[in-house]
Design a protein around this motif. Structure first.
Motif, PDB file in Angstrom:
ATOM      1  N   GLU A 767      27.979  41.833  31.199  1.00 24.91           N
ATOM      2  CA  GLU A 767      26.643  41.907  30.609  1.00 24.91           C
ATOM      3  C   GLU A 767      26.714  42.848  29.414  1.00 24.91           C
ATOM      4  OE1 GLU A 767      23.404  41.226  29.394  1.00 24.91           O
ATOM      5  OE2 GLU A 767      23.375  40.406  31.426  1.00 24.91           O
ATOM      6  N   PRO A 768      26.887  42.318  28.221  1.00 20.39           N
ATOM      7  CA  PRO A 768      27.121  43.193  27.068  1.00 20.39           C
ATOM      8  C   PRO A 768      25.899  43.978  26.649  1.00 20.39           C
ATOM      9  CG  PRO A 768      26.966  40.915  26.367  1.00 20.39           C
ATOM     10  CD  PRO A 768      26.909  40.902  27.854  1.00 20.39           C
ATOM     11  N   GLY A 769      24.698  43.466  26.947  1.00 20.26           N
ATOM     12  CA  GLY A 769      23.495  44.189  26.556  1.00 20.26           C
ATOM     13  C   GLY A 769      23.334  44.240  25.048  1.00 20.26           C
ATOM     14  N   GLU A 770      23.152  45.476  24.534  1.00 21.55           N
ATOM     15  CA  GLU A 770      22.930  45.635  23.089  1.00 21.55           C
ATOM     16  C   GLU A 770      24.197  45.392  22.282  1.00 21.55           C
ATOM     17  OE1 GLU A 770      21.395  49.502  22.542  1.00 21.55           O
ATOM     18  OE2 GLU A 770      19.468  49.087  23.551  1.00 21.55           O
ATOM     19  N   ARG A 771      25.363  45.442  22.945  1.00 26.27           N
ATOM     20  CA  ARG A 771      26.612  45.225  22.209  1.00 26.27           C
ATOM     21  C   ARG A 771      26.771  43.772  21.754  1.00 26.27           C
ATOM     22  NH1 ARG A 771      31.323  46.016  25.275  1.00 26.27           N
ATOM     23  NH2 ARG A 771      30.123  45.421  27.121  1.00 26.27           N
ATOM     24  N   LEU A 772      25.965  42.887  22.293  1.00 27.55           N
ATOM     25  CA  LEU A 772      26.098  41.478  21.944  1.00 27.55           C
ATOM     26  C   LEU A 772      25.876  41.235  20.464  1.00 27.55           C
ATOM     27  CD1 LEU A 772      26.472  38.577  23.029  1.00 27.55           C
ATOM     28  CD2 LEU A 772      23.994  38.458  23.301  1.00 27.55           C
ATOM     29  N   GLU A 773      24.952  41.967  19.875  1.00 34.14           N
ATOM     30  CA  GLU A 773      24.644  41.751  18.463  1.00 34.14           C
ATOM     31  C   GLU A 773      25.813  42.142  17.563  1.00 34.14           C
ATOM     32  OE1 GLU A 773      21.968  40.315  17.584  1.00 34.14           O
ATOM     33  OE2 GLU A 773      21.041  40.276  19.579  1.00 34.14           O
ATOM     34  N   SER A 774      26.600  43.104  17.998  1.00 37.36           N
ATOM     35  CA  SER A 774      27.686  43.589  17.149  1.00 37.36           C
ATOM     36  C   SER A 774      29.021  42.900  17.429  1.00 37.36           C
ATOM     37  CB  SER A 774      27.849  45.100  17.335  1.00 37.36           C
ATOM     38  OG  SER A 774      28.151  45.398  18.691  1.00 37.36           O
ATOM     39  N   MET A 775      29.067  42.024  18.421  1.00 38.94           N
ATOM     40  CA  MET A 775      30.322  41.356  18.764  1.00 38.94           C
ATOM     41  C   MET A 775      30.652  40.276  17.750  1.00 38.94           C
ATOM     42  SD  MET A 775      30.361  40.805  22.877  1.00 38.94           S
ATOM     43  CE  MET A 775      30.431  42.174  24.009  1.00 38.94           C
ATOM     44  N   SER A 776      31.934  40.107  17.537  1.00 42.53           N
ATOM     45  CA  SER A 776      32.408  39.009  16.705  1.00 42.53           C
ATOM     46  C   SER A 776      32.411  37.717  17.521  1.00 42.53           C
ATOM     47  CB  SER A 776      33.807  39.298  16.176  1.00 42.53           C
ATOM     48  OG  SER A 776      34.739  39.357  17.257  1.00 42.53           O
ATOM     49  N   VAL A 777      32.605  36.645  16.834  1.00 40.76           N
ATOM     50  CA  VAL A 777      32.637  35.353  17.518  1.00 40.76           C
ATOM     51  C   VAL A 777      33.798  35.290  18.504  1.00 40.76           C
ATOM     52  CG1 VAL A 777      32.913  32.860  17.174  1.00 40.76           C
ATOM     53  CG2 VAL A 777      31.518  34.194  15.588  1.00 40.76           C
ATOM     54  N   LYS A 778      34.949  35.837  18.118  1.00 40.03           N
ATOM     55  CA  LYS A 778      36.108  35.818  18.995  1.00 40.03           C
ATOM     56  C   LYS A 778      35.867  36.653  20.239  1.00 40.03           C
ATOM     57  CE  LYS A 778      41.104  36.349  18.956  1.00 40.03           C
ATOM     58  NZ  LYS A 778      42.295  36.652  18.142  1.00 40.03           N
ATOM     59  N   GLU A 779      35.205  37.784  20.082  1.00 39.29           N
ATOM     60  CA  GLU A 779      34.924  38.628  21.237  1.00 39.29           C
ATOM     61  C   GLU A 779      33.925  37.946  22.172  1.00 39.29           C
ATOM     62  OE1 GLU A 779      35.602  43.063  19.261  1.00 39.29           O
ATOM     63  OE2 GLU A 779      33.603  42.164  19.336  1.00 39.29           O
ATOM     64  N   ARG A 780      32.934  37.277  21.594  1.00 34.75           N
ATOM     65  CA  ARG A 780      31.993  36.532  22.440  1.00 34.75           C
ATOM     66  C   ARG A 780      32.716  35.432  23.219  1.00 34.75           C
ATOM     67  NH1 ARG A 780      26.292  35.248  19.428  1.00 34.75           N
ATOM     68  NH2 ARG A 780      25.795  37.353  18.739  1.00 34.75           N
ATOM     69  N   SER A 781      33.587  34.732  22.517  1.00 32.79           N
ATOM     70  CA  SER A 781      34.338  33.670  23.181  1.00 32.79           C
ATOM     71  C   SER A 781      35.190  34.231  24.309  1.00 32.79           C
ATOM     72  CB  SER A 781      35.220  32.933  22.166  1.00 32.79           C
ATOM     73  OG  SER A 781      34.436  32.330  21.173  1.00 32.79           O
ATOM     74  N   PHE A 782      35.772  35.394  24.103  1.00 34.92           N
ATOM     75  CA  PHE A 782      36.591  36.021  25.123  1.00 34.92           C
ATOM     76  C   PHE A 782      35.754  36.350  26.358  1.00 34.92           C
ATOM     77  CE2 PHE A 782      38.836  39.526  27.163  1.00 34.92           C
ATOM     78  CZ  PHE A 782      40.133  39.036  27.189  1.00 34.92           C
ATOM     79  N   ILE A 783      34.554  36.905  26.142  1.00 36.70           N
ATOM     80  CA  ILE A 783      33.671  37.233  27.264  1.00 36.70           C
ATOM     81  C   ILE A 783      33.250  35.961  28.007  1.00 36.70           C
ATOM     82  CG2 ILE A 783      31.395  38.127  27.869  1.00 36.70           C
ATOM     83  CD1 ILE A 783      33.388  40.312  27.380  1.00 36.70           C
ATOM     84  N   CYS A 784      32.881  34.939  27.226  1.00 38.00           N
ATOM     85  CA  CYS A 784      32.466  33.674  27.869  1.00 38.00           C
ATOM     86  C   CYS A 784      33.615  33.055  28.661  1.00 38.00           C
ATOM     87  CB  CYS A 784      31.967  32.698  26.809  1.00 38.00           C
ATOM     88  SG  CYS A 784      30.379  33.143  26.076  1.00 38.00           S
ATOM     89  N   SER A 785      34.833  33.147  28.128  1.00 37.38           N
ATOM     90  CA  SER A 785      35.975  32.607  28.864  1.00 37.38           C
ATOM     91  C   SER A 785      36.180  33.357  30.171  1.00 37.38           C
ATOM     92  CB  SER A 785      37.235  32.686  28.007  1.00 37.38           C
ATOM     93  OG  SER A 785      37.125  31.875  26.859  1.00 37.38           O
ATOM     94  N   LEU A 786      36.021  34.676  30.124  1.00 36.13           N
ATOM     95  CA  LEU A 786      36.121  35.467  31.350  1.00 36.13           C
ATOM     96  C   LEU A 786      35.085  35.022  32.381  1.00 36.13           C
ATOM     97  CD1 LEU A 786      36.774  39.150  30.219  1.00 36.13           C
ATOM     98  CD2 LEU A 786      38.316  37.657  31.497  1.00 36.13           C
ATOM     99  N   ILE A 787      33.862  34.800  31.916  1.00 39.86           N
ATOM    100  CA  ILE A 787      32.800  34.408  32.845  1.00 39.86           C
ATOM    101  C   ILE A 787      33.124  33.046  33.478  1.00 39.86           C
ATOM    102  CG2 ILE A 787      30.360  33.826  33.039  1.00 39.86           C
ATOM    103  CD1 ILE A 787      29.791  35.830  30.812  1.00 39.86           C
ATOM    104  N   PHE A 788      33.567  32.097  32.658  1.00 40.83           N
ATOM    105  CA  PHE A 788      33.876  30.765  33.174  1.00 40.83           C
ATOM    106  C   PHE A 788      35.030  30.816  34.176  1.00 40.83           C
ATOM    107  CE2 PHE A 788      31.278  28.806  29.877  1.00 40.83           C
ATOM    108  CZ  PHE A 788      30.818  27.678  30.532  1.00 40.83           C
TER     109      PHE A 788
END
Length: 1482
Positions: A767-788
């Motif tokens: 749950e990135p919270g406020e960090r979501l706005e500052s994440m890059s696309v690659k970092e978001r993809s990494f988090i989503c891959s972890l969740i999946f």
């Protein structure tokens, strides 16, 4: 009277010659006259001998034949002239006859006179033929002698009736009768007929048969009627002569009445005749059919013809005799062959009749189509006849296919009937094998699953019952289906092949070369089809006769190695599936089944080595590709799950898998991974407190980072490079393989791996919270891959441990289920434009992308370009790329989610749109059916009890609403995929054929019956949840005092409970709507399901009848209507009740309950949805309204209530309000109500039977009253276009079928004349659509009733027509309205509507003329007017006002003259093609 005779045929001449030759070869009788010397000329001074000698015949004695010295005609002419010109004529004739009578007293002399004469040697050269008639036959050709000789013959014949055949082999009675055949002239045919019939009555049976069959060759045409009557009487007296009499009657010219009488007589004897007599009887019946009585005769023939009981007893007796006397030769074989020959002959007769007589074939098909009999023997004959007619008559093939489809759908033709048909009539059917296979091919092209199944059964039984040649044809046809590329055909044909391999492997091995050819078409098959094909080939290759099947083994090894070495995922998939399937056949556990290799023991060392080498080859060829490795693990797991592996192979696999999994994915929890990770690594989701270093964890984040790091070109450390890099993509598949292997080795005990249930996972804060706005696309993809990946791990953990019985294990499973729901909610918040890692790998391609919403995709395209693959918007005009188009170029291991950075990052609240995880179904691991055993946990509403889970507690944790909804949604998807008929599941055009089944691979390993059985086991807990949710909403309603938008309605819990309610009803509907319940083998399952529902209402009542179970189940489900929270739930409940009702044989009462319930839902205020103002989808509202009108007893009253009460309330209410009587009726839904009411009104009047003059007066009055009501309803609806003036309604009205419109009184009020817009649909289109159809129905159904009702109900008829006249004027206004606005979509309906109105005018005029009231009809031209009655000024009317006033005249009803014009004002001027309204009427 002399009758002209036909010449003898070659067959008759041959028979006579044969008799003569037999006489020559046989020794002559020793009883001769003493004065005669053998082979000497008859020396006699009698007139008879002298005249014969003078004319050219020399009589011989002894064995010699009489000699003919001249031509036969010359002899007859000389003798006739000699007798005629003799001085003592006519006395000489008597002397000649007396001499003949004296001469034939000697038996040898009589025999010589009956045998053919011998022609002298010197005369033979001049003769045209070598055949000579007998002396008697030559004398019969002379008119002077014929009557006397016939008399002598009939006086002589009784001497030989009861004597045995002479020593010379001649049958004297037959020889005497043969003299009377084919005479050129018969002097006294009536006397001859009388004598023959008298002879038949006294002759022995064997001679009666010969005498009867000789009648057509003896009698003249003038005697056919008399003989026919006498034979028909003889038929009733002597049943033994049935066959010869019918044979003769078929050759005579008889009156139809006599034939009908005889046909009815023999029709009643069909059930008692012998099989040998049937062909002739059927031939007579079929040849005596006329066009007028064909259907009646064939129907009666079907009822009386019972071939099954005629054929089977003789065959069964013969087979039993063979079994008793195996070593002896008996007559049983002859009996069997005789029976088969008679059956073949019988069907040859039928084939001939249906081939050459069109009326016979059509009548037979019609009789089968009309029958409602359930008698099996009749249906066996019906099915066999359909096959035969299909093969003999090409013109009726389409008709037969239609009849056969209807019979299959109705359940008349089922598998047992088809099997019995092939069993009884296989001797006949094998001759038409190509036509039967052609019919099966046609059935396989259907969309109906039941028809496809029947076609496959035809292939199956044709292979089983027919010979080798036909079996080869069957295999060839199935291979053609498999190579066609049609998915349904391929699946069906493979299923048939698989069944044939198991039923008759020896016969299939003979055709293995054809099946092997399918290997060339593997590229067009789905993974499931590839599994079936390799299973078939492996079974044939590794069966008992290894040597005979070695060529199949070699080809399979070549194909598998070739596909495994490919770098394209599609072809590597084929190799993996084929290799694992083949390994499963080789390593089959023969202790469980002996079908593959009977007599063999456990797996040999050589075979074990072969299996392990093959599996190691697959592992080595797939380890470079995560997708290929995961597919291999899944396929291997499926193999183990099917209990097909021998213990040796299972032991080897268990050791290897356990060690490899532990090395690849499990680490000690005390060793936290260190490295340059983008996020801090934490051990999360652990269910136990690990105070020591003994615990383990799943090393997920480091593995995922290492995979992405290597792909980005990074270098591993020395420590990392020494370790084998395993993709986290394989985590869930590998664990499934591990737990199934442990489960099989330890009989379900998972104690060895139970630590994986509660161990934590090395992750980061998801749950990135406020960090979501500052994440890059690659970092978001990494988090989503972890969740999946975490989600899929938890799903496989739940699959593994869901059946554990210990309370501690159950608590942990429920906790993992809660984690799954939480992670899915997290994904819905943060998932956007992201392609997750694959979770299901048996796909045609690895290029699978999720669907995304159109709005989100549009914003993404506007605000920035994202790298990587992404799915086109569902609503975009650009079609999504077809994954299949990239199959050949797709690598096995493409970059899963790498993207280039956004050129411009998008921000804002509008971008935080939730994503529906339904579009990501392919990226989640499949739940097993065993998981739904969790439903046995109870549900406690959250707002009543404290539901916080304490994992350390020992009590059973209750299943909560979010987790319940998760399970129900998955179960509903499974049922829709497996139990819903394919016809009702429509898929988008050109959609990838594999996409529909992604995520259901394990489900497809089971049959629909197994899945239905599993769901029936879950009915009891689902009813518990349904009742709990019902109580929840009941309490909530009571708390809010019935207020729809009261407190708690907008809460999240309310929506979850409502969704659970909907899913439960959806599951129940999907189960009971399964068409498999109609199959006999599933009847007990239906009983079990209904008993569960019935016991909820009345527990403890066993052994109830089906009707009682259906009634009780209906009432149980009906009780839930009070707590329905949403319109969607209401529709599912109605549909569920309809499905229960369809299975009942007495649905009348419950049908009214459905209508009442539907009306309650339409009259109920529903909570408004978040996205839609009304909260009711249009298609669901239309469906519920249609159900209400279809099930209500008074359709017309219901329509009048809605249109006459509900619509005025809507008009008088504010803009956003609704009708008080029907709250679902709003301005947004008015068009839906209008369309459904128009359609049901048109359907109702179309279904009315047209009246006839033979009907009673009461029936006429009832029908006239019904039509008055229909016209009134149509009048109310059609006048609504003045208020809702918009195009869609006009479109419907112009297409509506002619119904009677009656003007509603309030239609003329000022408030109805206001303009009310209809934004979403156009009433004009609806008026155009249904208006014309209603008028056509009025013409066909009502006008015949008015024809003979006019005299007695004159005022009622005129009132009806006057009302209808006003409404047809309004249809004229619509035509003018469309022309003014120049709307081509509306004007294209105008010509057909005007044509229909013109026909109506002509039809009304014809009705008045018929009733002598022509003066009441007045025809004129109408002015063109718009919807408001204003005149449309045309160019011609502007130029001439005088003509305009004349054109204003119109037809009207003149009551003052005592007659009324019932003609319509729609009369049109043919030249102008215009019809307008009367000016004074508006």
């Amino acid at each position: 009277m002399v009758s002209k005779r036909r010449l003898p045929t070659s067959e008759d001449r041959g028979s006579l010659t044969e008799d003569a030759s037999k006489a020559r070869k046989q020794p002559l009788s020793k009883k001769t006259k003493k004065s005669h010397v053998h082979n000497e000329v008859e020396e006699n001074d009698s007139v008879f001998v002298k005249l014969l000698k003078t004319s050219g015949i020399t009589l011989k004695t002894g064995e010699s034949q009489n000699q003919l010295a001249v031509d036969q005609i010359v002899f007859q002419k000389k003798l006739f002239q000699t007798l005629r010109k003799h001085p003592s004529y006519p006395k000489i004739v008597e002397e000649f006859v007396s001499g003949l009578e004296s001469y034939i007293e000697d038996q040898d002399s009589f025999r010589n006179c009956l045998l053919s004469c011998e022609r002298l040697q010197d005369e033979e050269a001049s003769m045209g033929t070598s055949y000579c008639k007998s002396l008697i036959k030559l004398l019969l050709g002379i008119d002077l002698l014929q009557p006397a000789i016939i008399k002598i013959l009939f006086e002589k014949l009784p001497e030989f009736l009861f004597k045995n055949v002479n020593s010379d082999g001649l049958n004297m009675p037959r020889l005497i009768i043969n003299q009377l055949k084919w005479l050129d002239r018969v002097v006294d045919s009536k006397d001859l007929t009388t004598k023959i019939m008298q002879l038949i009555s006294i002759a022995p049976v064997y001679l009666q048969h010969d005498f009867v069959t000789s009648l057509p060759e003896i009698l003249g045409d003038s005697q056919h009627a008399d003989v026919g009557k006498e034979l028909s009487d003889l038929l009733t007296e002597n049943t033994l002569l049935t066959v010869p009499i019918l044979d003769v009657l078929s050759s005579l010219r008889l009156e139809p009445k006599l034939l009908t009488k005889v046909r009815k007589l023999v029709m009643g004897k069909l059930s008692s005749v012998m099989l040998d007599d049937l062909p002739m009887i059927i031939k007579f019946i079929l040849h005596s059919i006329t066009a007028t009585d064909a259907l009646e005769v064939i129907s009666e023939l079907r009822e009386n013809l019972d071939l099954q009981h005629c054929i089977l007893p003789s065959w069964l007796q013969a087979s039993q005799s063979k079994l008793k006397n195996k070593g002896q030769t008996s007559s049983s074989g002859n009996q069997e062959n005789s029976g088969q020959d008679c059956v073949i002959l019988l069907f040859d007769v039928i084939k001939s009749a249906v081939r050459y007589e069109k009326i016979v074939s059509e009548a037979w098909i019609k009789a089968i189509e009309n029958t409602t009999s359930v008698s099996e023997h009749k249906q066996i004959l019906d099915l066999a006849m359909l096959f035969i007619i299909y093969s003999t008559n090409t013109q009726t093939k389409k008709y037969i296919e239609r009849v056969l489809r209807n019979k299959i759908r109705s359940g008349c033709f089922e598998e047992q009937l088809l099997q019995s048909t092939f069993y009884v009539h296989y001797v006949v059917l094998k001759d038409i094998c190509p036509s039967i296979l052609s019919l099966a091919q046609s059935l396989l092209h259907s969309l109906d699953q039941s028809i496809i199944l029947f076609g496959s059964l035809i292939y199956k039984y044709a292979f089983i019952f027919f010979d080798t040649y036909c079996q080869q044809e069957v295999i060839g046809a199935l291979v053609t289906h498999i190579c066609s590329g049609n998915e349904a055909e391929v699946d069906t044909a493979l299923d048939v092949l698989l069944e044939l391999v198991l039923l008759n492997p020896s016969a299939m091995r003979l055709n293995a070369v054809f099946v092997k050819g399918i290997l060339d078409y593997l590229g067009n098959m789905s993974p499931q089809q590839i599994r079936k094909l390799f299973y078939i080939l492996s079974t044939l290759a590794f069966s008992k006769q290894h040597e005979a099947s070695s060529h199949i083994q070699d080809d399979m090894h070549l194909v598998i190695r070739k596909q495994l070495s490919s770098t394209t995922f599609k072809y590597k998939l084929i190799g993996i599936i084929g290799a694992v399937t083949m390994a499963g056949i080789i390593a089959a556990d023969r202790s469980r089944s002996s079908s593959l290799t009977p007599g063999r023991g456990d797996l040999s060392s050589e075979q074990c080595t072969q299996v392990t080498s093959l599996l190691q080859l697959v592992h080595s060829c797939s380890e470079q590709s995560p997708q290929a490795s995961a597919l291999y693990y899944d396929e291997f797991a499926n193999l183990i799950q099917g209990r097909k592996l021998a213990p040796k192979v299972l032991e080897w696999a268990g050791q290897t898998i356990f060690n490899d999994f532990q090395d690849a994915f499990v680490v000690d929890i005390c060793v936290v991974p260190e490295g340059d990770y983008p996020f801090p690594v934490k051990a999360l989701y652990g269910l136990e407190d690990y105070d020591s270093c003994d615990g383990i964890a799943i090393n997920l984040l480091p593995l995922l980072f290492s995979q992405d790091f290597v792909k980005d070109g990074g270098r591993l450390t020395s420590q990392e490079s020494d370790q084998k890099l395993v993709s986290p993509l394989c985590l869930a598949p590998y664990f499934r393989l591990l737990r199934l292997c442990v489960d099989r080795q330890h009989n379900g005990n998972l104690e060895e791996i139970d630590g994986l249930l509660d161990c934590p996972i090395f992750l980061t804060d998801l749950e990135p919270g406020e960090r979501l706005e500052s994440m890059s696309v690659k970092e978001r993809s990494f988090i989503c891959s972890l969740i999946f990946l975490t989600l899929n791990w938890f799903r496989e953990v739940v699959n593994a441990f869901c059946r554990q019985t210990l309370p501690e294990m159950k608590v942990k499973v429920l906790t993992r289920l809660k984690h799954i729901v939480e992670l899915q909610q997290l994904l819905e918040k943060h998932l956007a434009d992201y392609v997750p890692p694959l979770a299901n790998f048996d796909l045609e391609t690895s290029e699978v992308t999720p669907h995304t919403s159109a709005a989100v995709s549009a914003k993404i395209r506007i605000q920035g370009n994202l790298g990587g693959r992404k799915r086109k918007a569902d609503g975009s005009k650009i079609s999504s790329p077809d994954p299949l188009s990239k199959e050949d170029n797709s690598e096995c291991d493409p970059a899963p989610s790498d993207r280039s950075p956004l050129e411009k990052e998008f921000r804002g609240k509008e971008e935080k749109t939730s994503v529906s995880l339904q579009n990501y179904h392919a990226f989640f691991r499949e739940l097993d059916l065993e998981v739904f055993s969790i439903l046995h946990c109870g549900l406690v509403a959250k707002f009543i009890l404290d539901t916080e889970m304490h994992t350390e507690a020992t009590e059973v944790v209750q299943l909560q609403p979010p987790e319940l909804l998760f399970l129900l949604e998955d179960l509903a998807q499974k049922l829709e995929n497996m139990l819903t008929p394919s016809v009702t599941r429509r898929f988008p055009f050109l959609k990838s054929k594999g996409n529909r089944n992604i995520g259901f691979s394990h489900l497809h390993q089971r049959s629909a019956s197994e899945i239905a059985h599993s769901v029936v086991q879950l009915l009891s807990p689902m009813c518990n949840h349904l009742e709990n949710i019902h109580n929840y909403f009941q309490c909530l309603t009571a708390k809010n005092h019935g207020v729809v938008d009261g407190p708690g309605i907008k809460g999240q819990e309310y929506h979850i409970m409502s969704s659970c309610y909907q899913r439960l009803l959806q599951i129940l509907h999907g189960l009971f709507a399964w068409n498999g319940f109609f199959q006999p083998e599933n009847t007990n399952l239906l009983y079990s399901a209904l008993e569960v529902l019935t016991n909820r209402l009345k527990p403890g009542e066993p052994d109830q009848a089906l009707e009682e179970l259906l009634s009780q189940s209906f009432h149980y489900l009906q009780n839930f209507h009070l707590s329905i929270p949403s319109f969607q739930c209401a529709l599912y409940l109605i549909r569920l009740l309809m499905v229960i009702l369809e299975k009942s044989t007495a649905p009348t009462q419950n049908k009214g309950n459905i209508a009442s319930l539907a009306r309650q839902f339409l009259c109920r205020v529903w909570p408004s949805g978040e996205k839609e103002k009304s909260g009711i989808p249009n298609d669901q509202l239309e469906a519920l309204l249609s159900i209400y009108l279809e099930h209500t007893d008074g359709v017309l009253k219901a329509i009048e209530e809605i249109a006459g009460v509900g619509v005025p309330e809507l008009i008088n209410s504010p803009k956003e309000a609704s009708s008080s009587t029907f709250p679902t009726l709003t301005r947004h839904t008015f068009v839906i109500f209008f369309r459904v009411m128009m359609a049901e009104l048109e359907k109702t009047v179309k279904g009315l039977q047209a009246g006839t003059a033979a009907d009673s007066e009461r029936i006429h009055e009832e029908k006239l009253l019904y039509w008055n009501m229909a016209v009134r309803d149509f009048s109310i609806l059609i006048n609504l276009i003045k208020v809702f003036d918009n195009r869609p309604v006009l479109h419907v009205c112009l297409k509506v079928r002619p119904a009677l419109f009656s003007v509603y009184s309030s239609c003329e009020s000022a408030e109805w004349n206001c303009f009310i817009p209809c934004p979403k649909a156009s009433l004009q289109n609806l008026c155009y659509q249904y208006g014309r159809l209603f008028v056509e129905a009025f013409l066909k159904q009502c006008m015949p009733l008015l024809d003979f009702s006019f005299r007695k109900h004159r005022e009622d008829v005129l009132s009806l027509l006057e009302t209808f006249q006003l409404n047809t004027r309004l249809l004229h206004h619509l035509c003018g309205h469309s022309k003014i606005h120049q709307d081509t979509k509306l004007t294209r309906h105008v010509p057909l509507l005007k044509k229909t109105l013109e026909l109506l005018v002509c039809r009304v005029k014809a009705m008045l003329i018929l009733n002598n009231c022509r003066e009441a009809f007045w025809l004129g031209n109408l002015k063109n007017r718009d919807l408001q009655g204003e005149e449309i000024i045309s160019q011609n009317s502007q130029e001439s006002a005088a003509d305009e006033s004349e054109d204003d005249a119109s037809s009207q009803v003149s009551k003052s003259k005592g007659t009324e014009d019932s003609g319509e004002d729609e009369a049109s001027d043919g030249a102008k093609e215009q019809e307008s309204d009367e000016s004074d009427d508006d």
